[in-house]
Write a protein that holds these residues in place. Structure first.
Motif, PDB file in Angstrom:
ATOM      1  N   HIS A   1       0.827  -1.209   0.000  1.00 15.74           N
ATOM      2  CA  HIS A   1       0.000   0.000   0.000  1.00 15.74           C
ATOM      3  C   HIS A   1       0.861   1.259   0.000  1.00 15.74           C
ATOM      4  O   HIS A   1       0.560   2.241  -0.694  1.00 15.74           O
ATOM      5  CB  HIS A   1      -0.936   0.007   1.207  1.00 15.74           C
TER       6      HIS A   1
ATOM      7  N   VAL B   1     -12.959  -6.910 -10.211  1.00 12.72           N
ATOM      8  CA  VAL B   1     -11.788  -6.027 -10.310  1.00 12.72           C
ATOM      9  C   VAL B   1     -11.565  -5.620 -11.760  1.00 12.72           C
ATOM     10  O   VAL B   1     -11.336  -4.448 -12.069  1.00 12.72           O
ATOM     11  CB  VAL B   1     -10.527  -6.707  -9.755  1.00 12.72           C
TER      12      VAL B   1
ATOM     13  N   TYR C   1      -2.180   7.533  -0.151  1.00 17.40           N
ATOM     14  CA  TYR C   1      -3.036   6.350  -0.232  1.00 17.40           C
ATOM     15  C   TYR C   1      -2.854   5.399   0.953  1.00 17.40           C
ATOM     16  O   TYR C   1      -3.841   4.888   1.499  1.00 17.40           O
ATOM     17  CB  TYR C   1      -2.796   5.585  -1.546  1.00 17.40           C
TER      18      TYR C   1
ATOM     19  N   LYS D   1      -5.868   4.120   3.211  1.00 17.98           N
ATOM     20  CA  LYS D   1      -6.247   2.703   3.210  1.00 17.98           C
ATOM     21  C   LYS D   1      -6.210   2.114   4.620  1.00 17.98           C
ATOM     22  O   LYS D   1      -6.969   1.179   4.939  1.00 17.98           O
ATOM     23  CB  LYS D   1      -5.299   1.898   2.292  1.00 17.98           C
TER      24      LYS D   1
ATOM     25  N   SER E   1     -11.966   0.957   3.877  1.00 14.37           N
ATOM     26  CA  SER E   1     -11.951  -0.227   3.021  1.00 14.37           C
ATOM     27  C   SER E   1     -11.838   0.196   1.558  1.00 14.37           C
ATOM     28  O   SER E   1     -12.004   1.371   1.223  1.00 14.37           O
ATOM     29  CB  SER E   1     -13.240  -1.038   3.215  1.00 14.37           C
ATOM     30  N   TYR E   2     -11.588  -0.787   0.678  1.00 10.75           N
ATOM     31  CA  TYR E   2     -11.507  -0.490  -0.755  1.00 10.75           C
ATOM     32  C   TYR E   2     -12.816   0.129  -1.257  1.00 10.75           C
ATOM     33  O   TYR E   2     -12.802   1.110  -2.016  1.00 10.75           O
ATOM     34  CB  TYR E   2     -11.206  -1.775  -1.544  1.00 10.75           C
TER      35      TYR E   2
ATOM     36  N   TYR F   1     -13.519   3.848  -2.939  1.00  7.85           N
ATOM     37  CA  TYR F   1     -14.201   4.035  -4.227  1.00  7.85           C
ATOM     38  C   TYR F   1     -15.383   4.991  -4.088  1.00  7.85           C
ATOM     39  O   TYR F   1     -15.610   5.851  -4.951  1.00  7.85           O
ATOM     40  CB  TYR F   1     -14.700   2.692  -4.766  1.00  7.85           C
TER      41      TYR F   1
ATOM     42  N   ASN G   1      -6.134   2.530  -5.995  1.00 11.21           N
ATOM     43  CA  ASN G   1      -7.021   1.648  -5.242  1.00 11.21           C
ATOM     44  C   ASN G   1      -7.365   0.390  -6.035  1.00 11.21           C
ATOM     45  O   ASN G   1      -7.433  -0.711  -5.478  1.00 11.21           O
ATOM     46  CB  ASN G   1      -8.312   2.396  -4.880  1.00 11.21           C
ATOM     47  N   THR G   2      -7.532   0.536  -7.341  1.00  4.06           N
ATOM     48  CA  THR G   2      -7.836  -0.625  -8.194  1.00  4.06           C
ATOM     49  C   THR G   2      -6.663  -1.606  -8.213  1.00  4.06           C
ATOM     50  O   THR G   2      -6.851  -2.820  -8.075  1.00  4.06           O
ATOM     51  CB  THR G   2      -8.173  -0.173  -9.623  1.00  4.06           C
TER      52      THR G   2
ATOM     53  N   TRP H   1      -6.374  -3.252  -4.682  1.00  2.96           N
ATOM     54  CA  TRP H   1      -7.475  -4.214  -4.504  1.00  2.96           C
ATOM     55  C   TRP H   1      -7.185  -5.492  -5.282  1.00  2.96           C
ATOM     56  O   TRP H   1      -7.349  -6.600  -4.771  1.00  2.96           O
ATOM     57  CB  TRP H   1      -8.775  -3.563  -4.964  1.00  2.96           C
TER      58      TRP H   1
ATOM     59  N   SER I   1      -4.491  -7.633  -3.660  1.00  5.15           N
ATOM     60  CA  SER I   1      -4.936  -8.241  -2.404  1.00  5.15           C
ATOM     61  C   SER I   1      -5.766  -9.506  -2.649  1.00  5.15           C
ATOM     62  O   SER I   1      -5.915 -10.344  -1.769  1.00  5.15           O
ATOM     63  CB  SER I   1      -5.769  -7.241  -1.596  1.00  5.15           C
TER      64      SER I   1
END
Length: 376
Positions: free
Chosen positions: A131, A203, A254, A258, A262-263, A267, A307-308, A311, A314
């Motif tokens: 991250h 995703v 970021y 984070k 949460s993701y 968003y 973030n994409t 995510w 992960s």
């Protein structure tokens, strides 16, 4: 020290993705003028931008297979060599169709580079460190965008072919990559991960959707600024560069964001910001008013792309990172290629500002859906 060299190497590689498209934007009108004897050159010159994206979208899934089969570094280095050759072709080859072939080769190169580098990030870093690195990567990509679009514009004023020389830059940092990056160990396949494609589909869909929206700025904003608001071409660069500055500053935060959200919540916030920025653009009656949109738009995109990627990493198991990274890269660039095609009917029916207003409502609706989903 070696960890720092690894991070610097991966940040330099990340900049190549954004370099692939925007570097020659300023040369397109000059290229059309230079090869004016070719029929339909206005249309053909625009292929300089779209062919790489199309080739990336087509080839990236195959690149993913290659990365999983032959390791991360060989495809990466092959991609960088092809990037240098294909990207710089317009600098020393002055046959229009040969340059187009070079642009197609550039697309293949970027598919290999982005797929292998995304897999390397997943292999090298734990989630927490990842991250923090993704924040740095988002900032580096944004700053790279500002530098390359500005440098390309300056060189284009001297000669139409000079911006293509920018693609020779990776030669300078190739020795650093060779000395710092290492091949990760092979990952064993686990039975419970066989349905990973189904798990990753949201995703991929998000990556496509995000890039369709992201590419509104370089494909629609120039026409709004020049044709409707009466601005000059260099004003386009100023507006986009200002947004990219906010992009870099936000992406840098970021990891802290984070740690608290949460993701899905990230968003949700980014689509609210995006909706706000697009609404301002849709109502702008002067170029000065447009600059008020650069903060929310830049902040939104600073988080959306990072973030994409975070995510995605992960959710994907180690042994699938190559193939999955290829699909992610394909999703991003399919969205980039599709953006002007999907929005053109709306522009024809409602105008460019009508498009920005409609998409601002879509973004707000998306944020509301995510709000309901996050608090179920």
């Amino acid at each position: 020290m070696n960890k720092i060299k690894i991070q610097i190497s991966l940040l330099l590689i990340a900049m190549l993705g954004i370099m692939s498209g925007i570097t020659v934007v300023s040369s397109l009108p000059l290229i059309a003028h230079k090869f004016s004897n070719i029929e339909h050159i206005e249309f053909l010159s625009k292929l300089m931008l779209t062919i790489p994206s199309m080739m990336i979208a087509i080839f990236a899934p195959f690149a993913g297979y290659i990365v999983d089969k032959f390791g991360r570094l060989k495809p990466l280095y092959a991609g960088i060599v092809l990037f240098i050759i294909g990207g710089s072709s317009g600098f020393y080859l002055h046959d229009f169709y040969v340059i187009l072939i070079g642009r197609a080769l550039l697309g293949v190169a970027v598919a290999l580079i982005m797929t292998s580098s995304t897999a390397l990030i997943g292999d090298y870093f734990s989630e927490e460190v990842r991250h923090k690195f993704m924040a740095k990567q988002g900032m580096a990509v944004a700053l790279g965008g500002i530098v390359f679009i500005s440098l390309g514009g300056l060189l284009a004023q001297i000669h139409w072919s000079y911006p293509f020389a920018i693609y020779l830059i990776p030669i300078l940092f190739f020795p650093l990559l060779l000395s710092s990056l290492y091949e990760p160990k092979k990952h064993l396949q686990l039975d419970e991960d066989l349905n990973v494609s189904t798990k990753l589909f949201p995703v991929y869909l998000t990556a496509f959707f995000v890039m369709v929206l992201f590419y509104m700025l370089p494909t629609q904003l120039p026409y709004l600024i020049v044709n409707i608001l009466g601005g000059k071409p260099q004003t386009v660069g100023f507006v986009i560069a200002t947004a990219m500055t906010f992009n870099a500053l936000t992406a840098m935060q970021y990891a802290r964001i984070k740690a608290k959200f949460s993701y899905i919540q990230i968003y949700m916030a980014t689509f609210i910001l995006f909706s706000t920025g697009l609404f301002i653009v849709s109502q702008a009656e002067s170029i000065a008013e447009l600059f008020f949109s650069t903060a929310p738009l830049g902040m939104a995109f600073g988080l959306l792309l990072v973030n994409t990627n975070a995510w995605f990493l992960s959710k994907v198991p180690p042994h699938k990172r190559g193939k999955a990274s290829g699909m992610l890269t394909s999703s991003f660039f399919l969205g980039q290629f599709s953006s002007p095609l999907l929005f053109e009917p709306i522009v024809l029916a409602y105008g460019i500002q009508g498009l920005f207003f409609i998409v601002s409502l879509v973004a707000l609706l998306t944020a509301l859906i995510l709000f309901v989903k996050s608090y179920k």
